[in-house]
Motif scaffolding. Structure first.
Motif, PDB file in Angstrom:
ATOM      1  N   SER A  49       0.838  -1.192   0.000  1.00 45.69           N
ATOM      2  CA  SER A  49       0.000   0.000   0.000  1.00 45.69           C
ATOM      3  C   SER A  49       0.881   1.253   0.000  1.00 45.69           C
ATOM      4  O   SER A  49       1.946   1.276   0.615  1.00 45.69           O
ATOM      5  CB  SER A  49      -0.956   0.010   1.196  1.00 45.69           C
ATOM      6  N   VAL A  50       0.422   2.249  -0.715  1.00 44.01           N
ATOM      7  CA  VAL A  50       1.116   3.537  -0.788  1.00 44.01           C
ATOM      8  C   VAL A  50       0.344   4.500   0.105  1.00 44.01           C
ATOM      9  O   VAL A  50      -0.843   4.757  -0.125  1.00 44.01           O
ATOM     10  CB  VAL A  50       1.170   4.061  -2.237  1.00 44.01           C
ATOM     11  N   LEU A  51       1.003   5.006   1.135  1.00 46.69           N
ATOM     12  CA  LEU A  51       0.341   5.889   2.089  1.00 46.69           C
ATOM     13  C   LEU A  51       0.119   7.275   1.495  1.00 46.69           C
ATOM     14  O   LEU A  51       0.780   7.672   0.532  1.00 46.69           O
ATOM     15  CB  LEU A  51       1.170   5.988   3.371  1.00 46.69           C
ATOM     16  N   ASN A  52      -0.802   8.010   2.110  1.00 46.82           N
ATOM     17  CA  ASN A  52      -1.127   9.357   1.616  1.00 46.82           C
ATOM     18  C   ASN A  52       0.043  10.327   1.764  1.00 46.82           C
ATOM     19  O   ASN A  52       0.141  11.277   0.993  1.00 46.82           O
ATOM     20  CB  ASN A  52      -2.345   9.910   2.355  1.00 46.82           C
ATOM     21  N   ASN A  53       0.922  10.089   2.733  1.00 48.83           N
ATOM     22  CA  ASN A  53       2.039  11.021   2.927  1.00 48.83           C
ATOM     23  C   ASN A  53       3.219  10.728   2.005  1.00 48.83           C
ATOM     24  O   ASN A  53       4.244  11.388   2.092  1.00 48.83           O
ATOM     25  CB  ASN A  53       2.485  11.040   4.386  1.00 48.83           C
ATOM     26  N   CYS A  54       3.091   9.749   1.118  1.00 50.14           N
ATOM     27  CA  CYS A  54       4.151   9.461   0.154  1.00 50.14           C
ATOM     28  C   CYS A  54       4.207  10.599  -0.858  1.00 50.14           C
ATOM     29  O   CYS A  54       3.181  11.033  -1.390  1.00 50.14           O
ATOM     30  CB  CYS A  54       3.889   8.133  -0.551  1.00 50.14           C
ATOM     31  N   LEU A  55       5.415  11.090  -1.115  1.00 53.57           N
ATOM     32  CA  LEU A  55       5.573  12.248  -1.989  1.00 53.57           C
ATOM     33  C   LEU A  55       5.450  11.897  -3.466  1.00 53.57           C
ATOM     34  O   LEU A  55       5.240  12.764  -4.298  1.00 53.57           O
ATOM     35  CB  LEU A  55       6.926  12.908  -1.721  1.00 53.57           C
TER      36      LEU A  55
END
Length: 96
Positions: A49-55
């Protein structure tokens, strides 16, 4: 390279899996890639999963994960990435 039929089969197998890795603010790094390669050797099919805070964008993350780990990108829906790599020693999944 996976065929469409093989990807459909792998998507059905991955449906019930929970993500075992998360990509956050640190992005994709060597440490994460090494752990993903080890997990792919044991499981063959994983979700990340790619978190929302990933740039970075989730498409970019999916491309980096599959490219650097040597895995096939099965699917990316929203912020979830499904990766497959045939195991050398623990082969469990028989592709159609």
């Amino acid at each position: 390279m996976l065929t469409g039929k093989q990807k459909r089969y792998l998507r059905s197998q991955a449906h019930h899996l929970n993500p075992i890795f998360q990509v956050g603010k640190g992005g994709v790094n060597d440490h994460l890639i090494r752990h993903i390669e080890e997990a792919l050797e044991v499981r063959e099919l994983i979700k990340v999963s790619v978190l929302n805070n990933c740039l970075e964008d989730s498409d970019e993350v999916a491309a980096q994960l599959s490219g650097q780990s040597g895995a096939e990108l099965v699917q990316r829906i929203g912020k979830t990435v499904v990766l497959y790599k045939q195991s050398k020693e623990n082969k469990k999944i028989e592709l159609p």
